[in-house]
Design an enzyme around this catalytic site. Sequence first.
Site, PDB file in Angstrom:
ATOM      1  N   ILE A   1      12.872  37.690 -61.680  1.00  0.00           N
ATOM      2  CA  ILE A   1      12.532  38.442 -62.893  1.00  0.00           C
ATOM      3  C   ILE A   1      11.500  37.673 -63.712  1.00  0.00           C
ATOM      4  O   ILE A   1      10.512  38.249 -64.190  1.00  0.00           O
ATOM      5  CB  ILE A   1      13.796  38.735 -63.718  1.00  0.00           C
ATOM      6  CG1 ILE A   1      14.734  39.670 -62.947  1.00  0.00           C
ATOM      7  CG2 ILE A   1      13.426  39.354 -65.068  1.00  0.00           C
ATOM      8  CD1 ILE A   1      16.061  39.920 -63.620  1.00  0.00           C
TER       9      ILE A   1
ATOM     10  N   HIS B   1      21.935  46.280 -74.210  1.00  0.00           N
ATOM     11  CA  HIS B   1      22.032  45.800 -72.829  1.00  0.00           C
ATOM     12  C   HIS B   1      21.656  46.895 -71.825  1.00  0.00           C
ATOM     13  O   HIS B   1      22.468  47.325 -70.999  1.00  0.00           O
ATOM     14  CB  HIS B   1      23.433  45.265 -72.513  1.00  0.00           C
ATOM     15  CG  HIS B   1      23.430  44.306 -71.348  1.00  0.00           C
ATOM     16  ND1 HIS B   1      24.365  43.328 -71.184  1.00  0.00           N
ATOM     17  CD2 HIS B   1      22.582  44.181 -70.294  1.00  0.00           C
ATOM     18  CE1 HIS B   1      24.116  42.645 -70.076  1.00  0.00           C
ATOM     19  NE2 HIS B   1      23.031  43.150 -69.525  1.00  0.00           N
TER      20      HIS B   1
ATOM     21  N   SER C   1      12.327  25.207 -66.229  1.00  0.00           N
ATOM     22  CA  SER C   1      13.785  25.256 -66.098  1.00  0.00           C
ATOM     23  C   SER C   1      14.191  23.966 -65.420  1.00  0.00           C
ATOM     24  O   SER C   1      13.338  23.223 -64.906  1.00  0.00           O
ATOM     25  CB  SER C   1      14.258  26.463 -65.282  1.00  0.00           C
ATOM     26  OG  SER C   1      13.970  26.283 -63.908  1.00  0.00           O
TER      27      SER C   1
ATOM     28  N   GLU D   1      29.660  41.928 -76.353  1.00  0.00           N
ATOM     29  CA  GLU D   1      29.156  43.273 -76.074  1.00  0.00           C
ATOM     30  C   GLU D   1      30.328  44.229 -75.865  1.00  0.00           C
ATOM     31  O   GLU D   1      31.283  43.885 -75.170  1.00  0.00           O
ATOM     32  CB  GLU D   1      28.263  43.249 -74.831  1.00  0.00           C
ATOM     33  CG  GLU D   1      27.021  42.390 -75.021  1.00  0.00           C
ATOM     34  CD  GLU D   1      26.133  42.354 -73.788  1.00  0.00           C
ATOM     35  OE1 GLU D   1      26.451  43.036 -72.784  1.00  0.00           O
ATOM     36  OE2 GLU D   1      25.110  41.647 -73.821  1.00  0.00           O
TER      37      GLU D   1
ATOM     38  N   THR E   1      16.441  39.034 -72.378  1.00  0.00           N
ATOM     39  CA  THR E   1      17.032  40.131 -71.614  1.00  0.00           C
ATOM     40  C   THR E   1      17.904  39.581 -70.485  1.00  0.00           C
ATOM     41  O   THR E   1      18.258  40.314 -69.571  1.00  0.00           O
ATOM     42  CB  THR E   1      15.938  41.042 -71.022  1.00  0.00           C
ATOM     43  OG1 THR E   1      15.067  40.250 -70.186  1.00  0.00           O
ATOM     44  CG2 THR E   1      15.115  41.717 -72.104  1.00  0.00           C
TER      45      THR E   1
ATOM     46  N   GLY F   1      12.691  32.661 -61.948  1.00  0.00           N
ATOM     47  CA  GLY F   1      13.228  33.332 -60.769  1.00  0.00           C
ATOM     48  C   GLY F   1      12.470  34.622 -60.517  1.00  0.00           C
ATOM     49  O   GLY F   1      11.333  34.800 -60.982  1.00  0.00           O
TER      50      GLY F   1
END
Length: 317
Positions: free
Chosen positions: A156, A284, A175, A265, A234, A154
């Site tokens: 990023i 994060h 993907s 988290e 990430t 995508g």
Amino acid sequence: MTLQIAVIDDWQDVAREVVDWSVLQSIGTVSFLHDYPTDRETLIQRLQPFQVICVMRERSVFDAALLRELTQLKLLLTGGMRNAALDLQAATALGIQVCGTDSYKHAAPELTWALLMALTRNLLNEANALRAGHWQQGLGGDLHGKTLGILGLGSIGQRVAQFGQVFGMRVIAWSENLTAERAAVAGVTYVGKRELFEQADVLSVHLVLSERSRGLVDAQALSWMKPQALLVNTARGPIVDEAALIAALQQGRLAGAALDVFAQEPLPPEHPLRHLPNVLATPHIGYVSRQNYQQFFAQMIEDLQAWQAGQPIRRLN
């Protein structure tokens, strides 16, 4: 009526200084809350008085049960235009407007590349050793001529692919939705799923979390990787099977991992990913940059002003 406005999830206590909140003085009173997520009863008591709540991405879960308890809530504002922690259907049924913001598109890819380079060159250990009075602990790895695997091409993923190309890497991608034609437009070689894991010297994860992507990087996928390969994530923690990753790292079946996201988290204090020597972990911070926060909060203010004027913008429901 003077609105009571809460800015929550402000863990670093920075929200008040990145933008000028005084423009809302004629609308209401802004309160900044920087506590970590807590139990539901405490959260209900803390948020009960507010008509407007500004949340930071997916730090706090606003499900139907919580939303029903917040009887004063009229407007929910989130950083970004996607937030899986908000039950939009329940908000709509309860008459709560939800609005989002744009995002600074470079923060996450830049952190991805910083982690990738730091892990490859063993920068954290070398820097810590120097502080402790030592010198040159080992040999760093190299990127030029190596293969960068992109899981999810995508916006990023494409940016990270460009970084890899600049560094002289061969870039491959896969993907479930990717085609060879779309990959070619980005100058990337399309491969199959198994080929991606087998060929990558560095594998970087850039998928959106969904039921289809959850646990996609499982024990089998990790077993396909070279023992000297590195994994960078990430995107979202649950895309990678954490138990399988920890086992691979502990047993030397994977050389290292750089992680900014986790299944839980904040990461529990005694979690193995905090302590494994071949893991570089950050809390994060992929979207946690000054420019991104300025954009998030400035547009939350715009959203609030537009909603107050009866013309809501960047609506999510």
